[in-house]
Design a protein around this motif. Structure first.
Motif, short mmCIF file in Angstrom:
data_model
loop_
_atom_site.label_atom_id
_atom_site.label_comp_id
_atom_site.label_asym_id
_atom_site.label_seq_id
_atom_site.Cartn_x
_atom_site.Cartn_y
_atom_site.Cartn_z
N GLU A 139 0.84 -1.20 0.00
CA GLU A 139 0.00 0.00 0.00
C GLU A 139 0.88 1.25 0.00
O GLU A 139 0.59 2.22 -0.70
CB GLU A 139 -0.91 -0.01 1.22
N GLN A 140 1.96 1.23 0.75
CA GLN A 140 2.87 2.37 0.80
C GLN A 140 3.48 2.65 -0.57
O GLN A 140 3.66 3.80 -0.94
CB GLN A 140 3.98 2.13 1.84
N ALA A 141 3.81 1.59 -1.30
CA ALA A 141 4.38 1.78 -2.65
C ALA A 141 3.34 2.41 -3.58
O ALA A 141 3.69 3.27 -4.40
CB ALA A 141 4.87 0.45 -3.21
N LEU A 142 2.08 1.98 -3.47
CA LEU A 142 1.04 2.60 -4.30
C LEU A 142 0.88 4.08 -3.95
O LEU A 142 0.74 4.92 -4.84
CB LEU A 142 -0.30 1.89 -4.13
N LYS A 143 0.93 4.40 -2.66
CA LYS A 143 0.84 5.81 -2.25
C LYS A 143 2.02 6.61 -2.79
O LYS A 143 1.86 7.73 -3.26
CB LYS A 143 0.79 5.92 -0.72
N ALA A 144 3.21 6.02 -2.72
CA ALA A 144 4.40 6.72 -3.23
C ALA A 144 4.27 6.95 -4.73
O ALA A 144 4.65 8.01 -5.24
CB ALA A 144 5.65 5.90 -2.91
N THR A 145 3.74 5.98 -5.46
CA THR A 145 3.56 6.13 -6.90
C THR A 145 2.62 7.30 -7.21
O THR A 145 2.87 8.04 -8.16
CB THR A 145 3.05 4.82 -7.53
N LEU A 146 1.59 7.48 -6.40
CA LEU A 146 0.70 8.63 -6.63
C LEU A 146 1.43 9.95 -6.42
O LEU A 146 1.19 10.91 -7.15
CB LEU A 146 -0.53 8.54 -5.72
N GLY A 147 2.32 10.00 -5.47
CA GLY A 147 3.13 11.21 -5.28
C GLY A 147 4.04 11.46 -6.47
O GLY A 147 4.18 12.59 -6.94
N ILE A 148 4.64 10.40 -6.97
CA ILE A 148 5.51 10.53 -8.14
C ILE A 148 4.69 10.89 -9.38
O ILE A 148 5.14 11.67 -10.22
CB ILE A 148 6.31 9.23 -8.36
N LEU A 149 3.46 10.35 -9.48
CA LEU A 149 2.57 10.71 -10.58
C LEU A 149 2.31 12.22 -10.57
O LEU A 149 2.40 12.87 -11.61
CB LEU A 149 1.25 9.94 -10.48
N GLU A 150 2.01 12.77 -9.41
CA GLU A 150 1.76 14.21 -9.33
C GLU A 150 2.99 14.99 -9.81
O GLU A 150 2.87 15.92 -10.61
CB GLU A 150 1.40 14.62 -7.91
N ARG A 151 4.15 14.61 -9.34
CA ARG A 151 5.39 15.28 -9.74
C ARG A 151 5.62 15.17 -11.25
O ARG A 151 5.99 16.13 -11.91
CB ARG A 151 6.57 14.68 -8.97
N THR A 152 5.36 13.98 -11.80
CA THR A 152 5.56 13.75 -13.22
C THR A 152 4.62 14.59 -14.07
O THR A 152 5.04 15.19 -15.07
CB THR A 152 5.40 12.25 -13.54
N VAL A 153 3.36 14.65 -13.68
CA VAL A 153 2.39 15.47 -14.42
C VAL A 153 2.80 16.93 -14.37
O VAL A 153 2.77 17.64 -15.38
CB VAL A 153 0.96 15.26 -13.86
N ARG A 154 3.22 17.40 -13.21
CA ARG A 154 3.65 18.79 -13.05
C ARG A 154 4.87 19.08 -13.94
O ARG A 154 4.93 20.09 -14.63
CB ARG A 154 3.96 19.07 -11.58
N ARG A 155 5.85 18.16 -13.96
CA ARG A 155 7.05 18.37 -14.77
C ARG A 155 6.74 18.34 -16.26
O ARG A 155 7.31 19.12 -17.02
CB ARG A 155 8.10 17.31 -14.43
N ARG A 156 5.86 17.44 -16.66
CA ARG A 156 5.49 17.38 -18.09
C ARG A 156 4.81 18.68 -18.51
O ARG A 156 5.05 19.19 -19.60
CB ARG A 156 4.61 16.17 -18.39
N ALA A 157 3.94 19.20 -17.65
CA ALA A 157 3.24 20.44 -17.97
C ALA A 157 4.23 21.60 -18.06
O ALA A 157 4.15 22.44 -18.97
CB ALA A 157 2.17 20.74 -16.91
N ALA A 158 5.20 21.66 -17.15
CA ALA A 158 6.20 22.72 -17.18
C ALA A 158 7.06 22.62 -18.43
O ALA A 158 7.36 23.62 -19.08
CB ALA A 158 7.07 22.66 -15.93
N SER A 159 7.41 21.41 -18.80
CA SER A 159 8.23 21.20 -20.01
C SER A 159 7.46 21.60 -21.26
O SER A 159 8.02 22.24 -22.15
CB SER A 159 8.64 19.73 -20.09
N ALA A 160 6.17 21.27 -21.32
CA ALA A 160 5.35 21.63 -22.49
C ALA A 160 5.18 23.14 -22.57
O ALA A 160 5.15 23.69 -23.69
CB ALA A 160 3.98 20.95 -22.38
N SER A 161 5.09 23.82 -21.44
CA SER A 161 4.90 25.28 -21.48
C SER A 161 6.17 26.01 -21.89
O SER A 161 6.12 27.13 -22.37
CB SER A 161 4.41 25.80 -20.12
N ARG A 162 7.34 25.35 -21.71
CA ARG A 162 8.60 25.96 -22.14
C ARG A 162 8.83 25.76 -23.64
O ARG A 162 9.72 26.36 -24.21
CB ARG A 162 9.78 25.35 -21.37
#
Length: 163
Positions: A139-162
């Protein structure tokens, strides 16, 4: 069965479309993996149930079995764009294990998305049920993956805006 399924949730400040873009992308699976097992992927972003891609794995990252490096084929089981994606895995082990991973996405009404990650082994082959090795991912690994998902979505959006 509740004892054969894990579900975790997190509100991610992004649209379902932005999140789904990561989840349908084989490289997105590698990017958000918290276990360290997913090393790389081969294939195109999925568009329908039945689509497949290959993930290059390294079980040594978990430290539980001496399986080393191997490939698995991910087969999309359910795909509703911007709402849900789930898949099964076929690797070197036969018979197929039969566990399912997936995500459900629900707009939160404030521009974000409630993301539910699930891992279900209620339909595994009886041979694997007898071995009592599930769950492999915690369960902890699934929770960690959701945190990494948020970071990944944020980074992809920042990269696309640049650009």
């Amino acid at each position: 069965m509740a004892d054969e399924r894990i579900e975790v949730r997190r509100t991610v400040p992004a649209t379902p479309e932005a999140i789904f873009a990561v989840l349908r992308d084989p490289q997105g699976h590698v990017e958000i993996d918290s276990s360290g097992m997913l090393q790389d992927a081969t294939g195109e972003p999925v568009t329908a149930a039945g689509d497949t891609f290959v993930v290059h794995m390294d079980r040594e990252s978990l430290g539980d079995l001496p399986m080393g490096r191997y490939d698995v084929e991910v087969t999309i089981r359910d795909l509703e764009p911007d709402r849900e994606i789930s898949w099964t895995i076929l690797g070197t082990i036969r018979p197929a294990i039969g566990h399912v991973y997936g995500y459900r996405l629900e707009p939160d009404g404030d521009g974000g998305t409630v993301v539910t990650s699930y891992y279900d082994w209620s339909g595994i082959n009886d041979e694997w049920r007898a071995k009592k090795v599930f769950p492999i991912i915690s369960e902890q690994a699934l929770k960690a993956t959701l945190g990494i998902l948020e970071r990944t979505v944020r980074r992809r959006a920042a990269s696309a805006s640049r650009g």
